[in-house]
Write a protein that holds these residues in place. Structure first.
Motif, mmCIF file in Angstrom:
data_model
loop_
_atom_site.group_PDB
_atom_site.id
_atom_site.type_symbol
_atom_site.label_atom_id
_atom_site.label_comp_id
_atom_site.label_asym_id
_atom_site.label_seq_id
_atom_site.Cartn_x
_atom_site.Cartn_y
_atom_site.Cartn_z
ATOM 1 N N TRP A 98 -1.653 12.188 15.109
ATOM 2 C CA TRP A 98 -1.480 13.267 14.140
ATOM 3 C C TRP A 98 -1.925 12.870 12.734
ATOM 4 N N LYS A 99 -2.313 11.604 12.583
ATOM 5 C CA LYS A 99 -2.786 11.050 11.305
ATOM 6 C C LYS A 99 -1.735 11.258 10.210
ATOM 7 N N SER A 150 3.029 12.822 6.389
ATOM 8 C CA SER A 150 3.048 12.245 5.046
ATOM 9 C C SER A 150 1.706 11.563 4.781
ATOM 10 N N PRO A 151 1.217 11.599 3.558
ATOM 11 C CA PRO A 151 -0.015 10.862 3.245
ATOM 12 C C PRO A 151 0.195 9.355 3.186
ATOM 13 N N HIS A 152 1.435 8.898 3.310
ATOM 14 C CA HIS A 152 1.751 7.482 3.146
ATOM 15 C C HIS A 152 1.787 6.709 4.467
ATOM 16 N N PHE A 153 1.716 7.395 5.610
ATOM 17 C CA PHE A 153 1.705 6.685 6.887
ATOM 18 C C PHE A 153 1.002 7.538 7.932
ATOM 19 N N GLN A 210 2.988 4.417 11.502
ATOM 20 C CA GLN A 210 2.196 3.239 11.162
ATOM 21 C C GLN A 210 1.904 3.191 9.669
ATOM 22 N N LYS A 211 2.229 2.058 9.068
ATOM 23 C CA LYS A 211 1.904 1.778 7.673
ATOM 24 C C LYS A 211 1.113 0.478 7.644
#
Length: 226
Positions: A130-131, A135-138, A172-173
């Protein structure tokens, strides 16, 4: 139906352009603790990954009240095929072979000597990325996989067939992935007995490189390490 929780910490380190080192541990309280290592070769197109390794386990017994007193030595190997995909959906197929050398038992104690079983494991994994939808952070992805396990001799088997289903929600980060989820296991210790275990799990997966290679980081997913 029995409840259980499953914890896992998995690492994969790229040590050469086509090679990675695998070290992980899985723990289900009152059932088993496994420490496992392996060396993986990745083909240039990353469709195939071949791993061979060794694991050491502590297992519970019917008389140990959850204490992991039964040792197991497990040479193992696996092959993963990743279906080529150009969109957010991907699939992979895995076969793993475990050689399970487990300590012998009487009805009341662990005794000297080990007995061998061969366990054949067939797995299919379906993943959707889902990319940054949450959130744009993970990066967020979901994975569903099913695995059937068949145990054969030469020693008698107390669990000749088991089927496992896992649903992962992976966050994932950078190189770290947290994967909480739910699992259910069906086993047939005898033809007339069905045992069901289920519960939540949390797996942490770390991918890293020992140096900066010209090619991108090799593909590794939590489902490869189950």
């Amino acid at each position: 139906m029995n409840s259980e929780v499953w914890f896992g910490f998995m690492t994969s380190g790229q040590i050469a352009p086509k090679w990675s080192l695998w070290l992980d541990t899985h723990h289900v309280p009152d059932l088993f603790l496994i420490l496992r290592g392996g060396l993986t070769y990745h083909t240039a197109d990353q469709k195939f990954a071949l791993t061979a390794g060794y694991a050491r386990l502590g297992l519970a017994t019917p008389f140990s009240e959850g204490s992991l007193i039964r040792p197991e030595n497990r040479p193992w190997g696996q092959i993963v095929f990743r279906v080529p995909s150009k969109n957010n959906f991907s699939a992979s197929f895995r076969y793993r072979h475990d050689m399970r050398y487990r300590a012998n038992l009487t009805q009341t104690e662990v005794i000297d000597g080990f007995s061998l079983n061969h366990r054949l494991r067939f797995n299919v994994s379906l993943r959707y990325n889902w990319k940054n939808a949450l959130s744009p952070h993970f990066n967020f992805s979901t994975t569903l996989f099913n695995e059937s396990l068949f145990t054969q001799g030469p020693a008698p088997s107390s669990n000749p067939f088991e089927h496992r289903t896992f649903l992962l929600f992976s966050f994932q980060k950078k190189t770290v992935t947290f994967s909480p989820g739910y699992h259910i296991r069906f086993s047939l210790p005898t033809s007339n007995t069905l045992v069901i275990n289920h519960g939540l799990f949390l797996w942490i997966n770390v991918n890293y490189k020992f140096k900066d290679f010209r090619r991108h980081t090799l593909k590794e997913f939590p489902g490869d390490h189950i």
